[in-house]
Enzyme design. Sequence first.
Site, PDB file in Angstrom:
ATOM      1  CB  ILE A  21      -0.955  -0.006   1.210  1.00  0.00           C
ATOM      2  CG1 ILE A  21      -2.012  -1.105   1.035  1.00  0.00           C
ATOM      3  CG2 ILE A  21      -1.625   1.359   1.387  1.00  0.00           C
ATOM      4  CD1 ILE A  21      -2.890  -1.314   2.248  1.00  0.00           C
ATOM      5  CG  ASP A  69      12.039   0.487  14.030  1.00  0.00           C
ATOM      6  OD1 ASP A  69      10.812   0.602  13.832  1.00  0.00           O
ATOM      7  OD2 ASP A  69      12.522  -0.274  14.890  1.00  0.00           O
ATOM      8  NE  ARG A 130       5.504  12.164  19.946  1.00  0.00           N
ATOM      9  CZ  ARG A 130       6.265  11.771  20.958  1.00  0.00           C
ATOM     10  NH1 ARG A 130       5.824  11.925  22.213  1.00  0.00           N
ATOM     11  NH2 ARG A 130       7.439  11.196  20.767  1.00  0.00           N
ATOM     12  CE1 TYR A 174      -2.914  -6.295  11.218  1.00  0.00           C
ATOM     13  CE2 TYR A 174      -5.280  -6.693  11.175  1.00  0.00           C
ATOM     14  CZ  TYR A 174      -4.139  -6.166  10.599  1.00  0.00           C
ATOM     15  OH  TYR A 174      -4.236  -5.479   9.404  1.00  0.00           O
ATOM     16  CE  LYS A 178      -3.279  -2.512  10.997  1.00  0.00           C
ATOM     17  NZ  LYS A 178      -2.478  -1.505  10.285  1.00  0.00           N
ATOM     18  CB  THR A 209       0.268  -6.234  -0.044  1.00  0.00           C
ATOM     19  OG1 THR A 209      -0.013  -6.886   1.213  1.00  0.00           O
ATOM     20  CG2 THR A 209      -0.768  -5.147  -0.299  1.00  0.00           C
TER      21      THR A 209
END
Length: 269
Positions: A21, A69, A130, A174, A178, A209
């Site tokens: 993506i 990272d 942020r 997971y 999200k 993907t």
Amino acid sequence: MVRSYSFPGVAVITGAGGTGIGAAVTEAFASAGCERIAITDINETSLRKTEARILSAYPDIRLVVRAGDVTDEQFDDFFMDEVVSTFGRLDYAVNCVGVLGEPLRSTETSTEIFDKINNINYRGCWLSSRAELKQMLKQDPLPSHDPRRGPQRGSIVNIASQLGIVSRARAPAYCASKAAIIGMTRADAIDYSADGIRVNCICPGVIETPMTTNSEEVRQQLQPAVEIAPMRRMGQPEEVADTVLFLCSSFASFIQGHALVVDGGYVIN
């Protein structure tokens, strides 16, 4: 009258390596005429492939390319400083970094697995967002294509998931990571509306993907979700990227704090 998106500002995309993506979003911005783009990914080899593909197709694009990272707070600040020192500002930010994790129930999930998934998916997204917000607060807004809509100081799009809304079996860490992105997105949208910054997220379904097709085991794990969705196919990264461009553009000027589902109808079935 034919209208088209305009991206006169600077775009930043995290998780931009490979053919997922983030890479599709990078190419979409380039094809839409955004001439200043910064990309990052933890995999430098993969990131350089995206760079080569973009410069081959769009040689006039100015790119900042930095492997790193995003779960490292110092890297996020360093990357943002590099973007601003090179381009002077940041207008469109798309946070695409994420991992899936093994199919495990909570009682089968170790603390290490839980922490890894949430560290990358949620904390990494929060740290990136942020740093982006800090910069956007400092800069003058860009005018809209329509003066009645007012200027925009910045637009952030976080990549969440359909599983942040509906959840599924054997994916508690997971799904939680999200859902956290969705909650963070809505809170930031409330906090920064007065500053002219829009914050939204996209909740993709199963997208074709490398992360979803790299093994037969993963394919089998995700196949039920493909069959449940009314459209009965995997989405393409470009279909998510098109949605990202809309949310970043001034055409989405009254969309704030929204979790836009791009999943072939999975959550309505």
